[in-house]
Design a protein around this motif. Structure first.
Motif, mmCIF file in Angstrom:
data_model
loop_
_atom_site.group_PDB
_atom_site.id
_atom_site.type_symbol
_atom_site.label_atom_id
_atom_site.label_comp_id
_atom_site.label_asym_id
_atom_site.label_seq_id
_atom_site.Cartn_x
_atom_site.Cartn_y
_atom_site.Cartn_z
ATOM 1 N N ARG A 19 12.063 -37.140 10.268
ATOM 2 C CA ARG A 19 11.352 -38.280 10.862
ATOM 3 C C ARG A 19 12.275 -39.487 10.973
ATOM 4 O O ARG A 19 12.393 -40.106 12.025
ATOM 5 C CB ARG A 19 10.128 -38.641 10.033
ATOM 6 C CG ARG A 19 9.324 -39.799 10.667
ATOM 7 C CD ARG A 19 8.328 -40.343 9.698
ATOM 8 N NE ARG A 19 9.059 -41.038 8.641
ATOM 9 C CZ ARG A 19 8.788 -42.268 8.240
ATOM 10 N NH1 ARG A 19 7.818 -42.943 8.780
ATOM 11 N NH2 ARG A 19 9.486 -42.826 7.279
ATOM 12 N N THR A 24 10.809 -33.245 5.854
ATOM 13 C CA THR A 24 9.971 -33.979 6.800
ATOM 14 C C THR A 24 10.432 -35.423 6.929
ATOM 15 O O THR A 24 10.578 -35.951 8.037
ATOM 16 C CB THR A 24 8.493 -33.938 6.354
ATOM 17 O OG1 THR A 24 8.080 -32.576 6.286
ATOM 18 C CG2 THR A 24 7.601 -34.708 7.308
ATOM 19 N N ARG A 25 10.707 -36.061 5.808
ATOM 20 C CA ARG A 25 11.117 -37.466 5.835
ATOM 21 C C ARG A 25 12.483 -37.656 6.496
ATOM 22 O O ARG A 25 12.683 -38.582 7.279
ATOM 23 C CB ARG A 25 11.119 -38.005 4.412
ATOM 24 C CG ARG A 25 11.530 -39.441 4.302
ATOM 25 C CD ARG A 25 10.565 -40.369 5.076
ATOM 26 N NE ARG A 25 11.014 -41.720 4.992
ATOM 27 C CZ ARG A 25 10.737 -42.539 3.997
ATOM 28 N NH1 ARG A 25 9.971 -42.137 2.998
ATOM 29 N NH2 ARG A 25 11.211 -43.756 3.986
#
Length: 178
Positions: A110, A106-107
């Motif tokens: 993003r 996710t990081r």
């Protein structure tokens, strides 16, 4: 910009296995896994890991992901002091680690798509789990330069889709906390 992401649990647990083989306690990783005989004394030095990451490209932003246990509470301030942003999660009631891999994915996604620019920015993943393969494949297809930095037994599929792969085995002692 150089963005680096470390799956600490993945890196650390496998480092203990690589160390056991290097010390001659087992002939290979399969034997370590069968006998459950990793080198529990091996610890990673986050300052040395950061120095290695900076050799790839500096300046850099780096984040380390892991889970909190009773025995690793001193690890996270050490990682912060070395310059890593620390992202930790609590373990499940069963004691199993959950949400670290998805947190890393996710990081990275993003940061890549909000902060990064394909063709300009580099991403380094310090992990070897094949679950990261779809994300790395997509980032490379979208024009990001993705370096995989991990032990030589990293997932073959992951090694194949990354822009480049640097095995850490030769740095085992350099990365050890003394």
């Amino acid at each position: 910009m150089h963005l680096a992401y470390v799956d600490c649990s993945n890196l650390f647990l496998e480092a203990q296995k690589v160390s056991a083989v290097a010390r001659g306690w087992a002939r290979n990783l399969a034997e370590v896994n069968q006998q459950s005989s990793p080198d529990f004394s091996y610890r990673l030095d986050f300052h040395r890991l950061m120095a290695l990451l900076r050799k790839l490209e500096d300046p850099m932003q780096a984040a380390v992901f892991g889970s909190v246990t009773d025995s690793n509470e001193g690890l996270w301030p050490h990682a912060e002091a070395a310059g890593f942003e620390v992202r930790v999660v609590e373990r499940a009631a069963s004691g199993r680690e959950k949400r670290v891999d998805t947190g890393v994915v996710t990081r990275i996604c993003r940061d890549a798509y909000l902060l990064g620019q394909p063709g300009r920015d580099r991403i380094t993943l310090v992990a070897g789990d094949g679950d990261y393969e779809p994300m790395v494949r997509q980032l490379v297809a979208d024009g990001f330069d993705v370096t995989l930095l991990y032990w030589s037994h990293a997932s073959r599929e992951l090694q194949t889709v990354a822009s480049r792969f640097y095995p850490l085995d030769a740095y085992l002692e350099d990365l050890a906390l003394r």
